[in-house]
Write a protein that holds these residues in place. Structure first.
Motif, PDB file in Angstrom:
ATOM      1  N   ASP A  29     -12.737 -11.090   4.412  1.00  0.00           N
ATOM      2  CA  ASP A  29     -12.759  -9.596   4.282  1.00  0.00           C
ATOM      3  C   ASP A  29     -11.762  -9.184   3.867  1.00  0.00           C
ATOM      4  OD1 ASP A  29     -10.779 -11.308   5.125  1.00  0.00           O
ATOM      5  OD2 ASP A  29     -10.950 -10.397   7.691  1.00  0.00           O
ATOM      6  N   LEU A  30     -10.704  -9.317   3.021  1.00  0.00           N
ATOM      7  CA  LEU A  30      -9.996  -8.899   2.268  1.00  0.00           C
ATOM      8  C   LEU A  30     -10.503  -8.626   0.902  1.00  0.00           C
ATOM      9  CD1 LEU A  30      -6.524  -9.370   3.663  1.00  0.00           C
ATOM     10  CD2 LEU A  30      -7.773  -7.037   3.656  1.00  0.00           C
ATOM     11  N   ASN A  31     -11.757  -8.864   0.203  1.00  0.00           N
ATOM     12  CA  ASN A  31     -12.454  -9.441  -1.049  1.00  0.00           C
ATOM     13  C   ASN A  31     -13.462  -8.346  -1.167  1.00  0.00           C
ATOM     14  OD1 ASN A  31     -12.340 -10.483  -4.048  1.00  0.00           O
ATOM     15  ND2 ASN A  31     -14.585 -11.581  -3.190  1.00  0.00           N
ATOM     16  N   ASN A  32     -13.385  -7.296  -2.191  1.00  0.00           N
ATOM     17  CA  ASN A  32     -14.077  -5.767  -2.467  1.00  0.00           C
ATOM     18  C   ASN A  32     -14.167  -5.083  -1.499  1.00  0.00           C
ATOM     19  OD1 ASN A  32     -14.766  -6.313  -5.107  1.00  0.00           O
ATOM     20  ND2 ASN A  32     -15.944  -8.736  -4.213  1.00  0.00           N
ATOM     21  N   VAL A  33     -12.922  -5.067  -1.160  1.00  0.00           N
ATOM     22  CA  VAL A  33     -13.138  -3.657  -0.705  1.00  0.00           C
ATOM     23  C   VAL A  33     -12.227  -2.333  -0.492  1.00  0.00           C
ATOM     24  CG1 VAL A  33     -13.207  -4.815   1.897  1.00  0.00           C
ATOM     25  CG2 VAL A  33     -11.421  -4.894   1.436  1.00  0.00           C
ATOM     26  N   GLY A  34     -12.758  -1.789   0.093  1.00  0.00           N
ATOM     27  CA  GLY A  34     -11.961  -0.370  -0.990  1.00  0.00           C
ATOM     28  C   GLY A  34     -10.577   0.109   0.870  1.00  0.00           C
ATOM     29  N   ILE A  35      -9.669   1.226  -0.504  1.00  0.00           N
ATOM     30  CA  ILE A  35      -8.464   1.062   0.669  1.00  0.00           C
ATOM     31  C   ILE A  35      -8.602   2.711   0.846  1.00  0.00           C
ATOM     32  CG2 ILE A  35      -6.841  -0.954  -0.031  1.00  0.00           C
ATOM     33  CD1 ILE A  35      -5.362   1.694  -2.305  1.00  0.00           C
ATOM     34  N   SER A  36      -7.805   3.619   1.550  1.00  0.00           N
ATOM     35  CA  SER A  36      -7.370   4.549   2.177  1.00  0.00           C
ATOM     36  C   SER A  36      -7.039   5.276   2.919  1.00  0.00           C
ATOM     37  CB  SER A  36      -9.159   5.188   2.530  1.00  0.00           C
ATOM     38  OG  SER A  36     -10.487   4.725   2.166  1.00  0.00           O
ATOM     39  N   SER A  37      -6.225   5.926   2.440  1.00  0.00           N
ATOM     40  CA  SER A  37      -4.715   6.331   3.312  1.00  0.00           C
ATOM     41  C   SER A  37      -5.367   7.555   4.663  1.00  0.00           C
ATOM     42  CB  SER A  37      -3.719   7.156   2.239  1.00  0.00           C
ATOM     43  OG  SER A  37      -4.559   8.810   1.991  1.00  0.00           O
ATOM     44  N   ILE A  38      -4.269   6.912   5.496  1.00  0.00           N
ATOM     45  CA  ILE A  38      -4.330   8.062   6.903  1.00  0.00           C
ATOM     46  C   ILE A  38      -2.929   8.258   7.150  1.00  0.00           C
ATOM     47  CG2 ILE A  38      -4.781   7.245   9.320  1.00  0.00           C
ATOM     48  CD1 ILE A  38      -6.862   4.680   8.457  1.00  0.00           C
ATOM     49  N   HIS A  39      -3.210   8.989   7.894  1.00  0.00           N
ATOM     50  CA  HIS A  39      -2.269  10.094   8.628  1.00  0.00           C
ATOM     51  C   HIS A  39      -1.399   9.099   9.769  1.00  0.00           C
ATOM     52  CE1 HIS A  39       0.342  14.052   9.433  1.00  0.00           C
ATOM     53  NE2 HIS A  39       0.047  13.301  11.200  1.00  0.00           N
ATOM     54  N   GLU A  40       0.427   9.242   9.048  1.00  0.00           N
ATOM     55  CA  GLU A  40       0.391   8.193  10.151  1.00  0.00           C
ATOM     56  C   GLU A  40       1.680   9.064  10.335  1.00  0.00           C
ATOM     57  OE1 GLU A  40       0.568   4.788  11.671  1.00  0.00           O
ATOM     58  OE2 GLU A  40      -0.179   3.613  10.267  1.00  0.00           O
ATOM     59  N   GLY A  41       2.159  10.307  10.470  1.00  0.00           N
ATOM     60  CA  GLY A  41       3.892  10.995  10.008  1.00  0.00           C
ATOM     61  C   GLY A  41       2.964  11.806   9.482  1.00  0.00           C
ATOM     62  N   ALA A  42       4.176  13.109   9.805  1.00  0.00           N
ATOM     63  CA  ALA A  42       4.285  14.318   9.067  1.00  0.00           C
ATOM     64  C   ALA A  42       4.776  14.107   7.069  1.00  0.00           C
ATOM     65  CB  ALA A  42       5.003  15.375   9.125  1.00  0.00           C
ATOM     66  N   ALA A  43       3.597  14.662   6.920  1.00  0.00           N
ATOM     67  CA  ALA A  43       3.104  14.280   4.999  1.00  0.00           C
ATOM     68  C   ALA A  43       3.809  12.795   4.330  1.00  0.00           C
ATOM     69  CB  ALA A  43       4.164  15.329   4.605  1.00  0.00           C
ATOM     70  N   ILE A  44       3.316  11.898   4.877  1.00  0.00           N
ATOM     71  CA  ILE A  44       2.769  10.204   5.671  1.00  0.00           C
ATOM     72  C   ILE A  44       1.905  10.321   5.826  1.00  0.00           C
ATOM     73  CG2 ILE A  44       3.942   8.248   5.805  1.00  0.00           C
ATOM     74  CD1 ILE A  44       6.603   9.354   5.566  1.00  0.00           C
ATOM     75  N   ASN A  45       1.203   9.383   4.605  1.00  0.00           N
ATOM     76  CA  ASN A  45       0.108   8.740   5.053  1.00  0.00           C
ATOM     77  C   ASN A  45      -0.476   7.693   3.915  1.00  0.00           C
ATOM     78  OD1 ASN A  45      -1.481  10.829   5.913  1.00  0.00           O
ATOM     79  ND2 ASN A  45      -3.187  10.644   4.037  1.00  0.00           N
ATOM     80  N   TYR A  46      -0.442   6.705   5.353  1.00  0.00           N
ATOM     81  CA  TYR A  46      -0.042   4.376   4.665  1.00  0.00           C
ATOM     82  C   TYR A  46      -1.800   4.257   4.253  1.00  0.00           C
ATOM     83  CZ  TYR A  46       4.468   4.045   7.080  1.00  0.00           C
ATOM     84  OH  TYR A  46       5.392   4.398   7.630  1.00  0.00           O
ATOM     85  N   PHE A  47      -1.476   3.417   3.363  1.00  0.00           N
ATOM     86  CA  PHE A  47      -3.358   3.104   3.597  1.00  0.00           C
ATOM     87  C   PHE A  47      -3.519   1.416   3.875  1.00  0.00           C
ATOM     88  CE2 PHE A  47      -2.364   4.802  -0.588  1.00  0.00           C
ATOM     89  CZ  PHE A  47      -3.141   5.703  -0.952  1.00  0.00           C
ATOM     90  N   PHE A  48      -5.086   1.757   4.636  1.00  0.00           N
ATOM     91  CA  PHE A  48      -5.283   0.727   4.830  1.00  0.00           C
ATOM     92  C   PHE A  48      -6.487  -0.019   4.082  1.00  0.00           C
ATOM     93  CE2 PHE A  48      -2.768   2.591   8.532  1.00  0.00           C
ATOM     94  CZ  PHE A  48      -2.415   1.416   9.225  1.00  0.00           C
ATOM     95  N   PHE A  49      -7.435  -0.925   4.700  1.00  0.00           N
ATOM     96  CA  PHE A  49      -8.286  -1.969   4.741  1.00  0.00           C
ATOM     97  C   PHE A  49      -8.951  -1.300   4.385  1.00  0.00           C
ATOM     98  CE2 PHE A  49      -6.630  -4.038   0.677  1.00  0.00           C
ATOM     99  CZ  PHE A  49      -4.898  -4.138   1.378  1.00  0.00           C
ATOM    100  N   GLY A  50     -10.635  -0.959   3.681  1.00  0.00           N
ATOM    101  CA  GLY A  50     -12.309  -0.972   4.537  1.00  0.00           C
ATOM    102  C   GLY A  50     -12.874  -2.120   4.693  1.00  0.00           C
ATOM    103  N   THR A  51     -13.618  -2.523   4.800  1.00  0.00           N
ATOM    104  CA  THR A  51     -15.180  -2.828   5.015  1.00  0.00           C
ATOM    105  C   THR A  51     -15.766  -3.458   3.840  1.00  0.00           C
ATOM    106  OG1 THR A  51     -16.322  -1.885   6.649  1.00  0.00           O
ATOM    107  CG2 THR A  51     -14.426  -3.819   7.399  1.00  0.00           C
ATOM    108  N   THR A  52     -16.015  -2.394   3.262  1.00  0.00           N
ATOM    109  CA  THR A  52     -17.018  -2.058   2.299  1.00  0.00           C
ATOM    110  C   THR A  52     -15.780  -1.662   1.360  1.00  0.00           C
ATOM    111  OG1 THR A  52     -17.476   0.023   2.387  1.00  0.00           O
ATOM    112  CG2 THR A  52     -18.540  -1.157   3.575  1.00  0.00           C
ATOM    113  N   ALA A  53     -16.880  -2.024  -0.832  1.00  0.00           N
ATOM    114  CA  ALA A  53     -16.363  -1.524  -1.653  1.00  0.00           C
ATOM    115  C   ALA A  53     -16.221  -0.045  -1.255  1.00  0.00           C
ATOM    116  CB  ALA A  53     -17.467  -1.969  -2.606  1.00  0.00           C
ATOM    117  N   THR A  54     -15.494   0.996  -0.745  1.00  0.00           N
ATOM    118  CA  THR A  54     -15.880   2.022  -0.920  1.00  0.00           C
ATOM    119  C   THR A  54     -14.332   2.662  -1.036  1.00  0.00           C
ATOM    120  OG1 THR A  54     -18.154   3.060  -0.601  1.00  0.00           O
ATOM    121  CG2 THR A  54     -16.200   4.321  -0.967  1.00  0.00           C
TER     122      THR A  54
END
Ligand code: NAG
Ligand code: NAG
Ligand code: NAG
Length: 221
Positions: A29-54
Motif C-alpha cells: 500500500d506504499l508502493n507506486n503511490v504518489g505524495i501530495s501536500s496538505i495544509h497543516e497550519g499557516a504556510a505549512i503543508n505536510y506530505f501524505f501518501f495517496g493510493t494511486t500513482a498520482t
C-alpha cells in the motif's frame, strides 16, 4: 515584491521542469503511490501518501536543486524540518538531486524517507493516512516504513503491485485539491516561517513539531 507570475514562466525554461514524486517500497500500500501536500497550519503543508500513482505537480529546478509548488501567490518549497517533510515558502535550504534511476536524493542519498501514521500532525490526517517523514540516520520510529521517492516519469509503473481496495483515497484527494486552491499563504505570516519560532503555525503545530518524535514513539510501541 512579485512572487506570482514569474514561476510559471520560468517553469518553461529548460532548467526547470514539472514532476510528480511516487513512492516505492516493499509494502504494497506504499508502493507506486504518489505524495501530495496538505495544509497543516499557516504556510505549512505536510506530505501524505495517496493510493494511486498520482501525486502533486511539483517543479524541479536542476540549477539550484529546489523542488517547489505554487500555492496561492507564493512559491512553496519542499523542505525538511525536524524530520517532517513539508512544503513551505521562505528561502529554500535543501538541495535535491536525482539518481540515474530517477530516485530523489538529498545530500547524495535516496535513503531516509519514511511513511508513518499517528505522527500527531495538527489536523490529525495521520491517524488514517501515512505521512512523509525524513530520518537520514535511519532512526525512524518503529512502525515507520522506509520508502524511496522517484520521479514518476523516470520509473515504469507497470509493476503489478496491488493498488488494492483502500477506501481512504477519496478523503485525502479531495482534501488535497481543496487545500491547493484555498490555502493561500497570508504574507504577514511569512517572516516567521523560516525559523519556526514566531508562532505562525499556532500552538498546535508548534507542539506537535516539538513532541513528534516522542509521541510517534509512544504510539508505535
Ligand atoms: C503584503 O501585504 C501588504 C498589505 O496587504 C502589501 O502591501 C504587500 O505588498 C504584501 N506583500 C507581498 C510580498 O505580497
Ligand atoms: C532556482 O532556479 C529556478 C530555475 O532557474 C528559478 O526559477 C528559481 O527562482 C530558483 N530558486 C532559487 C531559490 O534560487
Ligand atoms: C544535508 O547536509 C547538510 C550539510 O551537511 C546539513 O546541514 C543538512 O542538515 C542536511 N540535510 C538534511 C535534511 O539532513
Amino acid at each position: 515584491m512579485k512572487f506570482s507570475a514569474a514561476a510559471s514562466v520560468l517553469a518553461l525554461a529548460s532548467s526547470a521542469f514539472g514532476l510528480q514524486l511516487i513512492a516505492k517500497s516493499d509494502q504494497s500500500d506504499l508502493n507506486n503511490v504518489g505524495i501530495s501536500s496538505i495544509h497543516e497550519g499557516a504556510a505549512i503543508n505536510y506530505f501524505f501518501f495517496g493510493t494511486t500513482a498520482t501525486g502533486e505537480d511539483l517543479t524541479y529546478a536542476k540549477s539550484n536543486g529546489t523542488l517547489s509548488d505554487d500555492i496561492g501567490s507564493f512559491t512553496a518549497y519542499f523542505q525538511i524540518e525536524d524530520n517532517i517533510v513539508l512544503l513551505t515558502p521562505g528561502a529554500p535550504y535543501e538541495k535535491y538531486t536525482f539518481s540515474d534511476e530517477g530516485a530523489l536524493q538529498l545530500n547524495g542519498s535516496s535513503k531516509g524517507f519514511y511513511a508513518a501514521k499517528n505522527t500527531n500532525d495538527p489536523y490529525s490526517y495521520s491517524t488514517s493516512e501515512y505521512q512523509l517523514l525524513y530520518y537520514p540516520s535511519g532512526d525512524a520510529p518503529s512502525g515507520a516504513v522506509a520508502i524511496t521517492l522517484y520521479d514518476k516519469s523516470a520509473v515504469s509503473s507497470s509493476s503489478s503491485s496491488s493498488s488494492s481496495s483502500s477506501s481512504s483515497s477519496a478523503k485525502i484527494s479531495s482534501t488535497v485539491s481543496s487545500t491547493k486552491t484555498v490555502s493561500s499563504f497570508s504574507n504577514s505570516t511569512l517572516p516567521a516561517i523560516t525559523n519556526y519560532e514566531g508562532g505562525a503555525a499556532g500552538p498546535a503545530a508548534m507542539g506537535s513539531l516539538g513532541v513528534l518524535g516522542a509521541v510517534a514513539l509512544a504510539l508505535f510501541v
